[in-house]
Design an enzyme around this catalytic site. Sequence first.
Site, PDB file in Angstrom:
ATOM      1  N   ASP A   1     -11.076  16.410 -25.085  1.00 50.05           N
ATOM      2  CA  ASP A   1     -12.443  16.508 -24.529  1.00 50.05           C
ATOM      3  C   ASP A   1     -12.487  16.444 -23.000  1.00 50.05           C
ATOM      4  O   ASP A   1     -13.196  17.224 -22.357  1.00 50.05           O
ATOM      5  CB  ASP A   1     -13.342  15.370 -25.026  1.00 50.05           C
ATOM      6  CG  ASP A   1     -13.177  15.079 -26.508  1.00 50.05           C
ATOM      7  OD1 ASP A   1     -12.173  15.517 -27.099  1.00 50.05           O
ATOM      8  OD2 ASP A   1     -14.047  14.410 -27.061  1.00 50.05           O
TER       9      ASP A   1
ATOM     10  N   LYS B   1      -1.623   5.690 -23.774  1.00 49.18           N
ATOM     11  CA  LYS B   1      -1.121   5.935 -25.134  1.00 49.18           C
ATOM     12  C   LYS B   1       0.390   5.642 -25.134  1.00 49.18           C
ATOM     13  O   LYS B   1       0.799   4.511 -25.245  1.00 49.18           O
ATOM     14  CB  LYS B   1      -1.397   7.388 -25.564  1.00 49.18           C
ATOM     15  CG  LYS B   1      -2.867   7.688 -25.878  1.00 49.18           C
ATOM     16  CD  LYS B   1      -3.640   7.967 -24.638  1.00 49.18           C
ATOM     17  CE  LYS B   1      -5.001   8.546 -24.908  1.00 49.18           C
ATOM     18  NZ  LYS B   1      -5.801   8.607 -23.687  1.00 49.18           N
TER      19      LYS B   1
ATOM     20  N   HIS C   1     -22.333  11.319 -27.925  1.00 48.77           N
ATOM     21  CA  HIS C   1     -21.914  10.375 -28.962  1.00 48.77           C
ATOM     22  C   HIS C   1     -21.643   8.972 -28.446  1.00 48.77           C
ATOM     23  O   HIS C   1     -21.708   8.013 -29.194  1.00 48.77           O
ATOM     24  CB  HIS C   1     -20.692  10.905 -29.733  1.00 48.77           C
ATOM     25  CG  HIS C   1     -19.511  11.228 -28.878  1.00 48.77           C
ATOM     26  ND1 HIS C   1     -19.524  12.249 -27.953  1.00 48.77           N
ATOM     27  CD2 HIS C   1     -18.280  10.675 -28.803  1.00 48.77           C
ATOM     28  CE1 HIS C   1     -18.347  12.298 -27.354  1.00 48.77           C
ATOM     29  NE2 HIS C   1     -17.576  11.359 -27.846  1.00 48.77           N
TER      30      HIS C   1
ATOM     31  N   ASP D   1       0.071  18.303 -21.868  1.00 47.27           N
ATOM     32  CA  ASP D   1      -0.677  17.056 -21.884  1.00 47.27           C
ATOM     33  C   ASP D   1       0.181  16.122 -22.726  1.00 47.27           C
ATOM     34  O   ASP D   1       0.265  16.262 -23.946  1.00 47.27           O
ATOM     35  CB  ASP D   1      -2.061  17.279 -22.507  1.00 47.27           C
ATOM     36  CG  ASP D   1      -2.844  15.976 -22.662  1.00 47.27           C
ATOM     37  OD1 ASP D   1      -2.213  14.905 -22.719  1.00 47.27           O
ATOM     38  OD2 ASP D   1      -4.083  16.039 -22.753  1.00 47.27           O
TER      39      ASP D   1
ATOM     40  N   TYR E   1       0.844  -1.207   0.000  1.00 43.81           N
ATOM     41  CA  TYR E   1       0.000   0.000   0.000  1.00 43.81           C
ATOM     42  C   TYR E   1       0.871   1.245   0.000  1.00 43.81           C
ATOM     43  O   TYR E   1       0.615   2.208  -0.709  1.00 43.81           O
ATOM     44  CB  TYR E   1      -0.911  -0.011   1.227  1.00 43.81           C
ATOM     45  CG  TYR E   1      -1.992   1.046   1.172  1.00 43.81           C
ATOM     46  CD1 TYR E   1      -3.268   0.736   0.690  1.00 43.81           C
ATOM     47  CD2 TYR E   1      -1.747   2.353   1.595  1.00 43.81           C
ATOM     48  CE1 TYR E   1      -4.253   1.693   0.625  1.00 43.81           C
ATOM     49  CE2 TYR E   1      -2.735   3.317   1.532  1.00 43.81           C
ATOM     50  CZ  TYR E   1      -3.986   2.988   1.048  1.00 43.81           C
ATOM     51  OH  TYR E   1      -4.960   3.939   0.977  1.00 43.81           O
TER      52      TYR E   1
HETATM   53  N1  F0G Z   1      -5.344  13.841 -23.268  1.00 38.64           N
HETATM   54  C1  F0G Z   1      -5.379  13.420 -24.541  1.00 38.64           C
HETATM   55  C2  F0G Z   1      -4.638  14.180 -25.588  1.00 38.64           C
HETATM   56  C3  F0G Z   1      -6.109  12.281 -24.875  1.00 38.64           C
HETATM   57  O1  F0G Z   1      -6.155  11.884 -26.144  1.00 38.64           O
HETATM   58  C4  F0G Z   1      -6.793  11.583 -23.845  1.00 38.64           C
HETATM   59  C5  F0G Z   1      -7.570  10.383 -24.148  1.00 38.64           C
HETATM   60  C6  F0G Z   1      -6.715  12.054 -22.535  1.00 38.64           C
HETATM   61  C7  F0G Z   1      -5.975  13.198 -22.286  1.00 38.64           C
HETATM   62  C8  F0G Z   1      -7.407  11.377 -21.392  1.00 38.64           C
HETATM   63  O2  F0G Z   1      -6.704  10.260 -20.989  1.00 38.64           O
HETATM   64  O3  F0G Z   1      -8.299   8.374 -21.390  1.00 38.64           O
HETATM   65  O4  F0G Z   1      -6.303   8.106 -19.919  1.00 38.64           O
HETATM   66  O5  F0G Z   1      -8.216   9.461 -19.170  1.00 38.64           O
HETATM   67  N2  F0G Z   1      -7.862  10.028 -25.309  1.00 38.64           N
HETATM   68  C9  F0G Z   1      -8.530   8.795 -25.720  1.00 38.64           C
HETATM   69  C10 F0G Z   1      -8.753   8.824 -27.212  1.00 38.64           C
HETATM   70  C11 F0G Z   1      -9.743   8.452 -24.935  1.00 38.64           C
HETATM   71  O6  F0G Z   1      -9.436   7.910 -27.710  1.00 38.64           O
HETATM   72  O7  F0G Z   1      -8.239   9.713 -27.889  1.00 38.64           O
HETATM   73  P1  F0G Z   1      -7.420   8.988 -20.342  1.00 38.64           P
END
Ligand code: F0G
Length: 460
Positions: free
Chosen positions: A127, A259, A451, A216, A74
């Site tokens: 988003d 990613k 969507h 980001d 933990y």
């Molecule tokens: N920032 C970017 C540029 C992203 O593309 C995503 C997620 C996130 C933040 C959020 O990260 O999913 O780990 O909470 N993109 C996915 C996509 C969902 O399909 O482009 P997460």
Amino acid sequence: MRDRREYAEPFRIKMVEPVQLIPREERRRKIEEAGFNVFRLRSSEVFIDLLTDSGTSAMSQSGWAALLQGDEAYAGSSSYEEMKETVQDIFGYPHVVPTHQGRAAENILMTMLVQPGDRVPGNMHFDTTEGHIMLNRAEPVNLVVQEGYRISSDAPFKGNIDLQRLEEELDSNGDRIPFVLLTITCNNNGGQPVSMQNIRDTAELTRKYDVPLFFDAARFAENAHFIRERESGYEGVEIRDIAREMFSWGDGCTMSAKKDGLVNIGGFLALRDEDLYHRAIQWQIPFEGYITYGGMAGRDMQAMAVGLREVIDEQYLQDRIGQVRYLAEGLAHRGVPVIEPPGGHGVFIDARQVFPHIPQRDFPAQALVVQLYLEGGVRGVELGTSAFGRTDPDTGEMQYPELELVRLAIPRRVYTDRHMDRVVEAAAAVLERGGEVRGLQLVREAPVLRHFTAEFARLP
Ligand code: F0G
């Protein structure tokens, strides 16, 4: 014949996961039952799944081996130390706050720093980032350069922020700007990169106005690869050094390791400033978990350490970006209108050019997603009126987004180029019969993020 790829995959396949193309008649029934929304399909009904590159990567044998070494303590887990040291090494930030995924890191950052009435400028927020800014009753401000919106522009860094507009924003609203956020690569306009020069210039501006700069970093390695490939002075420079330089200009980053972490779940917030770190862990503990695991299993942190080291390998990146390019060239060769140059994680098709007879109100991009599934069992994602259309609260009228795109996001190390060939064939077949395709109408929608769950019917 279009060019074959110059490189073979820098891996061989040790374990396989069977996939199958169910018969066309069955696909027709399944998509109707799913209300013409591919999010509502089961993955077993999909042949080639290009819905997202997030959490869909194949881990290497080293990644899988690391899982067995996870320390599930933990507090004080050695897997946390391993992950932290890897992040410190590649990103150069001393403080690492693990989170269950990228949006959780955004939640902590925004909760800490964003006040009601603030404005958060960036090139183009993802988003969930926009969502967190708005949940804190602040306004996201997207300042990507003009060519970032142009489908046909072959500018090398279409993810750059417009420095003039950023300076105007800082000048007139400086006291309401908690930080500037650069998304590398810029997902929402096609995985387009940000140049080192633009990062440097942004840092100079934010320093002048005494505003922090965050990244980001979800696709940071892909961004670094484009810098190496396209920006003068970086040819032959190691990806690790490019990454270190990019992050050296900022104060921290949010990361979705789903990613460029080459794992299926996980993320972190990395910070330069110690005081800010102490503020962050006050939110991490209630939102995510104790400071040395924050929403992740020990084994997942251990695997992430491996993934982060693998993702900055030049051969890996060459193959990865090469496959995206292979798909884009294949599509373009058959006349399918794609965003050029393709970005790092997928190919974006312009649905309005595929279906010029379908007006925006009848969801041309959604109709294209459906058609790709019917033709080839391929699952892409709509980035058009279904995802971004908004009803004006005052007039009740629909406001349409600028672009009607379909994203084909390629999971990392998962599909072969022959899968990409099938995607090209499916898209070419859709294009050929495009004129017969009718638009869609909404029959059910949720008030936010519609969507994901919306249901449609085919127009008569
Ligand atoms: N920032 C970017 C540029 C992203 O593309 C995503 C997620 C996130 C933040 C959020 O990260 O999913 O780990 O909470 N993109 C996915 C996509 C969902 O399909 O482009 P997460």
